[in-house]
Design an enzyme around this catalytic site. Structure first.
Site, PDB file in Angstrom:
ATOM      1  N   GLU A   1      10.956  -4.730   3.355  1.00 47.17           N
ATOM      2  CA  GLU A   1      11.013  -6.131   2.926  1.00 47.17           C
ATOM      3  C   GLU A   1      10.556  -6.271   1.478  1.00 47.17           C
ATOM      4  O   GLU A   1      11.200  -6.933   0.655  1.00 47.17           O
ATOM      5  CB  GLU A   1      10.104  -7.002   3.820  1.00 47.17           C
ATOM      6  CG  GLU A   1      10.558  -7.142   5.255  1.00 47.17           C
ATOM      7  CD  GLU A   1      10.092  -6.010   6.150  1.00 47.17           C
ATOM      8  OE1 GLU A   1       9.623  -4.969   5.622  1.00 47.17           O
ATOM      9  OE2 GLU A   1      10.228  -6.146   7.387  1.00 47.17           O
TER      10      GLU A   1
ATOM     11  N   HIS B   1      -3.356 -31.984  19.759  1.00 47.11           N
ATOM     12  CA  HIS B   1      -2.177 -32.799  20.054  1.00 47.11           C
ATOM     13  C   HIS B   1      -0.953 -31.935  20.317  1.00 47.11           C
ATOM     14  O   HIS B   1       0.170 -32.421  20.334  1.00 47.11           O
ATOM     15  CB  HIS B   1      -1.907 -33.762  18.897  1.00 47.11           C
ATOM     16  CG  HIS B   1      -3.038 -34.729  18.694  1.00 47.11           C
ATOM     17  ND1 HIS B   1      -3.145 -35.909  19.403  1.00 47.11           N
ATOM     18  CD2 HIS B   1      -4.146 -34.653  17.922  1.00 47.11           C
ATOM     19  CE1 HIS B   1      -4.253 -36.540  19.039  1.00 47.11           C
ATOM     20  NE2 HIS B   1      -4.882 -35.791  18.139  1.00 47.11           N
TER      21      HIS B   1
ATOM     22  N   LYS C   1       0.843  -1.200   0.000  1.00 44.61           N
ATOM     23  CA  LYS C   1       0.000   0.000   0.000  1.00 44.61           C
ATOM     24  C   LYS C   1       0.880   1.253   0.000  1.00 44.61           C
ATOM     25  O   LYS C   1       0.685   2.152  -0.794  1.00 44.61           O
ATOM     26  CB  LYS C   1      -0.917  -0.025   1.228  1.00 44.61           C
ATOM     27  CG  LYS C   1      -1.843   1.151   1.295  1.00 44.61           C
ATOM     28  CD  LYS C   1      -2.798   1.019   2.453  1.00 44.61           C
ATOM     29  CE  LYS C   1      -3.470   2.363   2.693  1.00 44.61           C
ATOM     30  NZ  LYS C   1      -4.288   2.381   3.895  1.00 44.61           N
TER      31      LYS C   1
ATOM     32  N   LYS D   1      10.857  -0.192  13.190  1.00 44.58           N
ATOM     33  CA  LYS D   1      11.346   0.060  11.818  1.00 44.58           C
ATOM     34  C   LYS D   1      12.414   1.143  11.838  1.00 44.58           C
ATOM     35  O   LYS D   1      13.435   1.040  11.144  1.00 44.58           O
ATOM     36  CB  LYS D   1      10.185   0.517  10.919  1.00 44.58           C
ATOM     37  CG  LYS D   1       9.153  -0.545  10.622  1.00 44.58           C
ATOM     38  CD  LYS D   1       8.086   0.001   9.672  1.00 44.58           C
ATOM     39  CE  LYS D   1       6.923  -0.960   9.519  1.00 44.58           C
ATOM     40  NZ  LYS D   1       5.827  -0.442   8.721  1.00 44.58           N
TER      41      LYS D   1
ATOM     42  N   GLY E   1      -4.257  -1.635   5.389  1.00 45.91           N
ATOM     43  CA  GLY E   1      -3.567  -2.802   4.825  1.00 45.91           C
ATOM     44  C   GLY E   1      -4.171  -4.121   5.292  1.00 45.91           C
ATOM     45  O   GLY E   1      -4.474  -5.013   4.492  1.00 45.91           O
ATOM     46  N   ARG E   2      -4.379  -4.238   6.609  1.00 47.33           N
ATOM     47  CA  ARG E   2      -4.891  -5.525   7.136  1.00 47.33           C
ATOM     48  C   ARG E   2      -6.361  -5.745   6.798  1.00 47.33           C
ATOM     49  O   ARG E   2      -6.894  -6.830   7.005  1.00 47.33           O
ATOM     50  CB  ARG E   2      -4.651  -5.608   8.640  1.00 47.33           C
ATOM     51  CG  ARG E   2      -5.303  -4.504   9.446  1.00 47.33           C
ATOM     52  CD  ARG E   2      -4.814  -4.517  10.886  1.00 47.33           C
ATOM     53  NE  ARG E   2      -5.243  -3.355  11.647  1.00 47.33           N
ATOM     54  CZ  ARG E   2      -4.647  -2.173  11.635  1.00 47.33           C
ATOM     55  NH1 ARG E   2      -3.590  -1.974  10.873  1.00 47.33           N
ATOM     56  NH2 ARG E   2      -5.086  -1.183  12.384  1.00 47.33           N
TER      57      ARG E   2
ATOM     58  N   GLU F   1      -3.061  -5.989  15.514  1.00 52.41           N
ATOM     59  CA  GLU F   1      -2.598  -4.695  14.999  1.00 52.41           C
ATOM     60  C   GLU F   1      -3.697  -3.641  15.160  1.00 52.41           C
ATOM     61  O   GLU F   1      -3.422  -2.459  15.246  1.00 52.41           O
ATOM     62  CB  GLU F   1      -2.178  -4.823  13.520  1.00 52.41           C
ATOM     63  CG  GLU F   1      -1.277  -3.683  13.059  1.00 52.41           C
ATOM     64  CD  GLU F   1      -0.608  -3.937  11.723  1.00 52.41           C
ATOM     65  OE1 GLU F   1       0.573  -4.317  11.698  1.00 52.41           O
ATOM     66  OE2 GLU F   1      -1.271  -3.746  10.686  1.00 52.41           O
TER      67      GLU F   1
HETATM   68  O1  F6P Z   1       4.430  -2.948   9.564  1.00 54.23           O
HETATM   69  C1  F6P Z   1       3.063  -3.115   9.556  1.00 54.23           C
HETATM   70  C2  F6P Z   1       2.441  -2.712   8.255  1.00 54.23           C
HETATM   71  O2  F6P Z   1       2.397  -1.338   8.147  1.00 54.23           O
HETATM   72  C3  F6P Z   1       1.052  -3.321   8.159  1.00 54.23           C
HETATM   73  O3  F6P Z   1       0.082  -2.535   8.719  1.00 54.23           O
HETATM   74  C4  F6P Z   1       0.900  -3.530   6.700  1.00 54.23           C
HETATM   75  O4  F6P Z   1      -0.083  -4.474   6.437  1.00 54.23           O
HETATM   76  C5  F6P Z   1       2.284  -3.986   6.321  1.00 54.23           C
HETATM   77  O5  F6P Z   1       3.133  -3.223   7.134  1.00 54.23           O
HETATM   78  C6  F6P Z   1       2.643  -3.866   4.881  1.00 54.23           C
HETATM   79  O6  F6P Z   1       2.533  -2.558   4.421  1.00 54.23           O
HETATM   80  P1  F6P Z   1       2.527  -2.208   2.886  1.00 54.23           P
HETATM   81  O7  F6P Z   1       1.349  -2.832   2.258  1.00 54.23           O
HETATM   82  O8  F6P Z   1       2.456  -0.713   2.846  1.00 54.23           O
HETATM   83  O9  F6P Z   1       3.820  -2.715   2.295  1.00 54.23           O
END
Ligand code: F6P
Length: 539
Positions: A219, A388, A213, A503, A270-271, A357
């Protein structure tokens, strides 16, 4: 001190509600499920609700009718339903009063309001139209991919909300997957993730969908660059193989770099985005666009249920209230989410983000530290595997763990055998039902090591089958349940400031690593980071 008003004009806070005080009194002697004659067939028949294809069975929770009335009073005092209406109508719900905050609408329900009785509010209509256009664009794009038949493998690059929902949905809908289509995920920046995933792929056949987003997540940006380098090394034009899903104007919103760009909007967190193209792309690619549409239909059906005033039809509110009863009044710290369905293996991980979150917050919407508990710790694994593994603690441990159990009458594949008089699906369902009863009643035994205290609360969400519709309804159940809990606690469930500090500190350490490679531009002294980095030298 001036009391700040919430979105409904109320100044009331959770602990000041009359119902809170009443519930605190009730919690001193909660319903005893272990007492002879208390957990009866009549009770199991009575404490039920139903919506969007799900039955919600909660006779095994420690509640009475009076508890439920008091919980509804609490929802009323905190204007939970009014806030849900405002959310779905597109009012600004994501804010902290008096402090800089995101100040956004929360309109993930508009991502699927394409069916009966769409929300008539102007903002909701606008958002729905925007979302529908994007869904149509996706449909056209997928149909072109189907005709070309150039790509067999989809590689999703994204993390957090840009991976967890899509992954959970993919696992859940594998039954509907076309035999010639495969989906892979790269989330972690761990180089082994790419190495192990790409190893078996024929890059010419791979379509990469980069989902972010913000378009700047470390990452995702790193993994995208590494993948582009791999494509280049293989002599393949990356821009023909890469698609982006990102917010308009983000650093990724660059047409030159992608075969197509799908957009996300600031009114979807995002979530909460997995019913948009974020989760829709892979469903449409792997299973067909109609499967995605059925999934949206299920989401929408439960969104509508979340507006119902009758608690017997409003499963998200019911789940929210039982969660609050267990968390704030019976003092449980944890919620175990246990789907008795292997296809939902990734569902607890997705729920973990949606819940923790959103509601892992310490201030209310007025920026005041709260004086009550907010979101629980969520964990889970599919049943019966979970039995289990960690059910020992759930039955006899010292920490009560309420459970949300999920089950289906029929399996997805329908390939089953009768062995010793029952099918495997029946064995699975027997375990589900058995656990809810055993946890509730417990068992007396002269040998203390074989005694079960009971009174361990659980409820069951039960549907006919895990269809795309049922999966959508389940997703919306959780999204709306979490929103209701936030409304009742008076917190902002829609931002995530708590992820920022880590971060920032990581970036300082990355700069120290970069300095070791001769890139000194961003490096600043960071003795604490250096002290930890030093340990690497001895390995
Ligand atoms: O670090 C958490 C977060 O901001 C989440 O809320 C989000 O889903 C995720 O990182 C990924 O963010 P993006 O879609 O902006 O890469």
């Amino acid at each position: 001190m001036t009391m700040l008003k919430d979105v409904t004009g109320s100044t009331l806070s959770f602990n000041a509600c009359k119902a809170t005080q009443k519930l605190q009194e009730m919690a001193k002697a909660p319903y005893d499920l272990t007492k002879e004659g208390n957990l009866t067939p009549q009770r199991l028949a009575k404490f039920t609700a139903e919506a969007a294809g799900y039955k919600f069975l909660y006779g095994t929770e420690r509640v009475t009718e009076e508890t439920m009335h008091a919980l509804m009073d609490l929802a009323g005092e905190m204007h939970a339903l009014e806030k849900m209406e405002k959310m779905q109508a597109g009012e600004i719900m994501n804010f902290i009063e008096g402090y800089p905050s995101e100040q956004r609408q929360v309109l993930h329900t508009a991502l699927r309001d394409f069916f009966d009785h769409p929300n008539p509010a102007k903002a909701a209509i606008e958002a729905t139209q925007t979302a529908r256009k994007e869904a149509e664009k996706l449909k056209a794009f997928i149909s072109k991919l189907d005709k070309d038949n150039r790509f067999t493998d989809l590689l999703i690059v994204g993390i957090g909300g840009s991976e967890l929902g899509p992954k959970a949905q993919y696992e859940a809908l594998k039954f509907h997957q076309k035999p010639s289509r495969h989906v892979h995920f790269i989330g972690n920046v761990d180089p082994d993730t790419i190495a192990s995933t790409v190893r078996d792929l024929h890059l010419k056949k791979v379509l990469v969908v980069v989902i972010s987003k913000t378009g700047g997540t470390l990452e995702t940006a790193t993994n995208e660059e590494v993948l582009r380098a791999l494509f280049k090394e293989a002599g393949i034009k990356a821009e023909e193989h890469f698609v982006a899903i990102t917010a308009k104007g983000s650093p990724m919103d660059d047409k030159k770099k992608y075969a197509e760009i799908f957009h996300m909007w600031d009114w979807v967190g995002g979530r909460f985005s997995s019913s948009s193209c974020v989760g829709g792309f892979l469903i449409a690619f792997a299973c067909g666009f109609d499967t995605y549409w059925d999934f949206l239909r299920g989401c929408n059906a439960m969104d509508k249920a979340a507006l119902q005033k009758d608690l017997n039809k409003n499963l998200p509110l019911l789940g929210a209230l039982l969660g609050i009863w267990n968390r704030n009044f019976l003092k449980s710290v944890i919620l175990a989410v246990i789907p008795y369905s292997q296809a939902l293996a990734r569902y607890p991980a997705h729920m973990q983000q949606v819940d923790m979150e959103s509601n892992g917050k310490q201030v209310d919407q007025q920026g005041q530290l709260v004086d009550f508990e907010t979101g629980p710790i969520i964990f889970g694994e599919p049943g019966t595997n979970a039995q289990h593994s960690f059910y020992q603690l759930i039955h006899q441990g010292t920490t009560p763990v309420p459970l949300e159990l999920i089950g289906f009458k029929n399996s997805q594949f329908g390939e089953d055998r009768i062995l010793h008089g029952t099918t495997s699906q029946e064995k699975l369902l027997s375990s589900l039902f058995a656990q809810s009863i055993a946890l509730a009643t417990g068992q007396k035994n002269e040998n203390p090591n074989k005694a079960f205290p009971g009174n361990r609360p659980s409820h069951i969400l039960l549907a006919r089958q895990l269809t795309p519709f049922a999966l959508g309804a389940l997703l919306s159940y959780v999204e709306n349940k979490i929103a209701f809990q936030g409304f009742i606690w008076g917190i902002n469930s829609f931002d995530q400031e708590g992820v920022q500090l880590g971060k920032t500190v990581a970036n300082k350490i990355i700069a120290r690593f970069a300095a070791q490679h001769g890139e000194t531009a961003g490096a600043q002294p960071f003795p604490l980071g250096d002290a930890l980095l030093k340990h690497l030298e001895t390995l």
